[in-house]
Design an enzyme around this catalytic site. Structure first.
Site, PDB file in Angstrom:
ATOM      1  N   GLY A 105       0.685  -1.240   0.100  1.00  0.00           N
ATOM      2  CA  GLY A 105      -0.039   0.063   0.073  1.00  0.00           C
ATOM      3  C   GLY A 105       0.827   1.216  -0.081  1.00  0.00           C
ATOM      4  N   TYR A 106       0.286   2.374  -0.533  1.00  0.00           N
ATOM      5  CA  TYR A 106       0.736   3.375  -0.633  1.00  0.00           C
ATOM      6  C   TYR A 106      -0.061   4.624   0.066  1.00  0.00           C
ATOM      7  CZ  TYR A 106       3.585   1.312  -3.758  1.00  0.00           C
ATOM      8  OH  TYR A 106       4.502   0.355  -4.579  1.00  0.00           O
ATOM      9  N   GLY A 107       0.448   5.051   1.296  1.00  0.00           N
ATOM     10  CA  GLY A 107      -0.553   6.015   2.202  1.00  0.00           C
ATOM     11  C   GLY A 107      -0.034   7.588   1.815  1.00  0.00           C
ATOM     12  N   PHE A 119       1.598   9.659   3.274  1.00  0.00           N
ATOM     13  CA  PHE A 119       2.964   9.960   3.757  1.00  0.00           C
ATOM     14  C   PHE A 119       3.581   8.747   3.952  1.00  0.00           C
ATOM     15  CE2 PHE A 119      -0.031  13.500   4.953  1.00  0.00           C
ATOM     16  CZ  PHE A 119       0.706  14.508   4.114  1.00  0.00           C
ATOM     17  N   GLY A 120       3.743   7.759   3.107  1.00  0.00           N
ATOM     18  CA  GLY A 120       4.519   6.716   3.245  1.00  0.00           C
ATOM     19  C   GLY A 120       4.196   5.346   2.432  1.00  0.00           C
ATOM     20  N   LYS A 172       6.202  -0.007   7.490  1.00  0.00           N
ATOM     21  CA  LYS A 172       5.847   1.571   6.799  1.00  0.00           C
ATOM     22  C   LYS A 172       6.945   2.075   6.879  1.00  0.00           C
ATOM     23  CE  LYS A 172       3.184   5.700   7.210  1.00  0.00           C
ATOM     24  NZ  LYS A 172       1.752   5.990   7.336  1.00  0.00           N
ATOM     25  N   ASP A 185      -8.925  11.984   7.824  1.00  0.00           N
ATOM     26  CA  ASP A 185      -8.945  11.620   6.683  1.00  0.00           C
ATOM     27  C   ASP A 185      -9.628   9.942   6.796  1.00  0.00           C
ATOM     28  OD1 ASP A 185      -8.746  11.316   3.869  1.00  0.00           O
ATOM     29  OD2 ASP A 185      -6.554  10.736   3.979  1.00  0.00           O
ATOM     30  N   VAL A 245       4.083   0.993   2.307  1.00  0.00           N
ATOM     31  CA  VAL A 245       3.978   0.031   3.627  1.00  0.00           C
ATOM     32  C   VAL A 245       4.118  -1.246   2.587  1.00  0.00           C
ATOM     33  CG1 VAL A 245       2.278  -1.229   4.980  1.00  0.00           C
ATOM     34  CG2 VAL A 245       1.972   1.274   4.696  1.00  0.00           C
TER      35      VAL A 245
END
Length: 527
Positions: free
Chosen positions: A145-147, A149-150, A167, A264, A152
């Site tokens: 995953g791509y959050g 701000f980071g 992460k 969010d 994973v």
């Protein structure tokens, strides 16, 4: 993804209503009625970089060392740890791939050797320690995953062979704002102690402060998220919807009790494992509630479809009611399997909301900016069309729509709280199912189920963000974060560090953060 079957349990409801612990009726749940399975959608990646996490001081793993005194063992372990992170030997903290070169799969090698070398995270071994057995048949590490701000990754913890999520918080120390935001998120992840809120299991050993640029946080690995589940073709039973909504509100009640606004809440930030346990994640935009109404708050929050009307209308001060609005949108999305307010722009977003709720009163718009009020008053006067919510699906029962209408209230001061929403009868079955066979707070004995005395716990004391007031320079925050991570090292657990030789790791460090289009859109500037 299945839910275990459960019969309505009078004793549990009594326990809930009376707030006392109770043992359940004595039938054992040997024959669970499994709900339709919701397997997590598979991620298609062109290459599965080889496997990535190494355990820290081997002295902690093997306290009994025949051939050395414990002091010598500790010294050797410390030396090994120092070498791993020794700035003299490693100019950059981690070797990165050549610019423009895509990280390819690791070269073919005997499986065992490759697995051990490829593990991204490793313990600080010294020569007397031996690799844990489970390193031989490990799954490859891969991005999951791509959050905001980071990035994973899913990796194996070499200390126990368990799969965990890793992460990476990159570019932490670019400027003071970024430093403060990351430190806040890190402190929150270490503060949270709740089964429906993602928290830090561990933080990887930082290198010497001169080489300290990224932070790596280990959390529980979750197989899916609510976005993937909603867009999947699998049917969602009303039991699924109830147990998901129950857990979202249970986690949110805890966060709000800590004085935290998530800012969010969206389906992609609600992680779900194969047992349907749900955890709220991604605190990159979270902050402590601002009680002083004269203090302005940023409007660059909440992905547009889930953004509350007060933020869309440029309010400079908002409360945790913004998170409840987002939950209402998600509740409707779980029922209808489509986004409730799917607009192309923030102004259209507001128009879709007023199409459903009707034109708001001046009182309900009191915190809005003048331009936004003018936009509403210029338009035609709209009547509410809330009964249309019954057409979301056959699961949109009277109770469901009643609760939904308490969440989708234009005036934030009149919107239901997480605590009050949890008391709504629609969620009784979700609570029962969660505490009968999914939670960690209740347990089964030979005579039945023993329920916790507090089904929806809060936190005391609140999360304290006063530490942010005195942060004045990047170097100062860097030193404070470095020290904070060293202090977090969990008791006698062996500290973990990155194995920079791992192919997967080389891919991991070159992976980038979300592109600007994936970030919450900028706020609307009302004329």
């Amino acid at each position: 993804m299945s839910l275990c079957g459960t019969r309505a349990n009078a004793k549990m409801m009594a326990a809930y209503n009376g707030g006392t612990s109770a043992a359940a009726a004595g039938h054992h749940h040997h024959h669970h009625h499994h709900l339709p399975h919701l397997p997590p959608p598979h991620l298609h990646h062109h290459h599965h970089p080889q496997h990535h996490l190494h355990p820290g001081s081997a002295a902690a793993v093997h306290p009994v060392q025949q051939h050395t005194s414990s002091a010598a063992a500790a010294a050797a372990a410390a030396a090994a740890a120092a070498a791993m992170l020794n700035p003299g030997q490693q100019q950059p903290y981690f070797p990165s791939p050549a610019p423009g070169q895509a990280p390819g799969p690791a070269a073919a090698a005997p499986a065992q050797v490759q697995a051990a070398a490829a593990a991204t995270v490793k313990a600080h071994h010294h020569q007397h320690s031996h690799h844990p057995q489970q390193q031989l048949d490990i799954e490859p590490d891969r991005p999951i995953g791509y959050g905001a701000f980071g990035v994973v990754w899913s990796v194996t913890d070499p200390r126990d062979g368990k799969r965990v999520a890793l992460k990476k918080m990159p570019n932490v120390f670019q400027n003071l704002v970024s430093c403060k935001r990351v430190f806040r998120e890190l402190k929150m992840l270490c503060f949270f102690k709740h089964d429906n809120v993602l928290s830090a299991l561990d933080i990887l050993q930082p290198p010497h402060i001169d080489y300290f640029e990224e932070i790596y946080v280990v959390t529980e690995l979750m197989q899916s998220d609510l976005h993937k589940i909603i867009v999947s073709p699998q049917p969602l039973s009303s039991d699924h919807v109830k147990v998901f909504l129950y857990q979202i509100l249970r986690g949110l009640k805890y966060l709000h009790s800590a004085g935290i606004l998530h800012r969010d809440i969206k389906p992609g930030n609600l992680l779900v494992n194969s047992n349907c346990v749900l955890k709220i994640c991604d605190f990159g935009l979270a902050r402590v509630e601002e009680l002083d109404e004269s203090r302005h708050m940023t409007q660059e929050v909440v992905t547009q479809y889930y953004r509350a009307p007060e933020i869309l209308m440029g309010s400079r001060h908002y409360s945790n009611a913004i998170d409840i609005w987002s939950v209402g949108c998600i509740f409707a999305e779980l029922l209808g399997r489509r986004i409730l307010f799917q607009a192309q722009s923030p102004i259209q977003q507001l128009d879709l909301i007023t199409d459903l709720l009707g034109t708001p009163s001046l009182e309900a718009m009191r915190t809005a900016c003048e331009g936004a009020k003018a936009h509403i008053l210029r338009g035609p006067h709209k009547q509410p069309s809330l009964p249309v919510l019954y057409t979301l699906s056959s699961q949109a029962t009277h109770e469901a729509v009643h609760l939904l209408c308490r969440m989708l209230v234009f005036d934030p001061s009149k919107r239901i709280s997480a605590k009050d929403a949890l008391a709504h009868p629609y969620l009784d079955e979700g609570r029962l199912r969660y505490h009968t066979c999914m939670c960690k707070c209740c347990f089964s004995t030979s005579t039945g189920r023993v329920y916790t005395s507090d089904f929806e716990p809060v936190t005391n004391p609140k999360f304290d963000d006063t530490f942010e007031k005195n942060l004045s320079s990047v170097r100062q925050v860097k030193e404070i974060i470095h020290q904070f991570i060293l202090e977090q090292q969990k008791g006698n657990r062996v500290p973990l560090c990155i194995n920079p030789q791992s192919a997967a790791f080389k891919s991991f460090i070159s992976s980038t953060v979300a592109q600007p289009s994936e970030m919450p859109p900028s706020p609307l500037v009302w004329e």
